[in-house]
Design a protein around this motif. Structure first.
Motif, mmCIF file in Angstrom:
data_model
loop_
_atom_site.group_PDB
_atom_site.id
_atom_site.type_symbol
_atom_site.label_atom_id
_atom_site.label_comp_id
_atom_site.label_asym_id
_atom_site.label_seq_id
_atom_site.Cartn_x
_atom_site.Cartn_y
_atom_site.Cartn_z
ATOM 1 N N TRP A 17 13.373 30.769 -17.409
ATOM 2 C CA TRP A 17 12.582 30.610 -16.210
ATOM 3 C C TRP A 17 12.812 31.788 -15.315
ATOM 4 O O TRP A 17 12.326 32.143 -14.424
ATOM 5 C CB TRP A 17 12.932 29.304 -15.484
ATOM 6 N N TRP B 62 14.226 26.522 -24.082
ATOM 7 C CA TRP B 62 15.563 26.406 -23.490
ATOM 8 C C TRP B 62 16.451 25.503 -24.346
ATOM 9 O O TRP B 62 17.626 25.800 -24.567
ATOM 10 C CB TRP B 62 15.456 25.868 -22.064
ATOM 11 N N GLY C 265 18.766 29.047 -19.274
ATOM 12 C CA GLY C 265 17.754 28.552 -18.346
ATOM 13 C C GLY C 265 17.297 29.632 -17.387
ATOM 14 O O GLY C 265 16.103 29.741 -17.087
#
Length: 129
Positions: free
Chosen positions: A129, A75, A125
């Motif tokens: 994720w 990230w 992000g």
């Protein structure tokens, strides 16, 4: 030979008291993000090579990428790349004359590039994720 002039200038060695303008911060961060991106290319090429080497290598690369720390680093790499691209576009627009070279325009474009990077970082992000 030139004459030697003694200049008595104050020297500020306390770096915590120095306030950089937003344009200087944007420029420094653009350089830092470039270095991060340069180093990250080696890491990403290693993971890509590992994943393409064999089915076992793919499983190994997949296991490495499942770690929270690795996801956080990935990230960070994506955020640095996003800022470097946005900052580079900002610099190109100024170099080509599309943005004026005034302090106000520089400050505004730096703030806009920070905002765009925050949005892209949030999207990265969500992607990681």
């Amino acid at each position: 030979m030139g004459k030697t002039v003694k200049k008595q200038r104050p020297v500020n060695l306390d770096l915590s008291t120095i306030r950089f303008p937003v344009t200087a911060i944007a420029s420094i961060l653009h350089r830092v993000s470039g270095v991060i991106t340069f180093v990250a290319v080696g890491i990403l090429l290693w993971v890509l090579g590992l994943s393409l080497s064999s089915p076992e290598g793919f499983q190994q690369a997949s296991a490495v990428m499942d770690s929270f720390i690795v996801k956080f680093i990935f990230w960070g790499i994506l955020t640095a790349l996003a800022y470097h691209i946005v900052g580079g576009i900002r610099h190109m627009l100024m170099d080509f004359g599309f943005l004026g070279e005034t302090l106000e325009t520089g400050m505004r474009s730096a703030q806009i590039s920070f905002g765009i990077t925050v949005v892209l970082s949030i999207l990265a992000g969500a992607l990681v994720w």
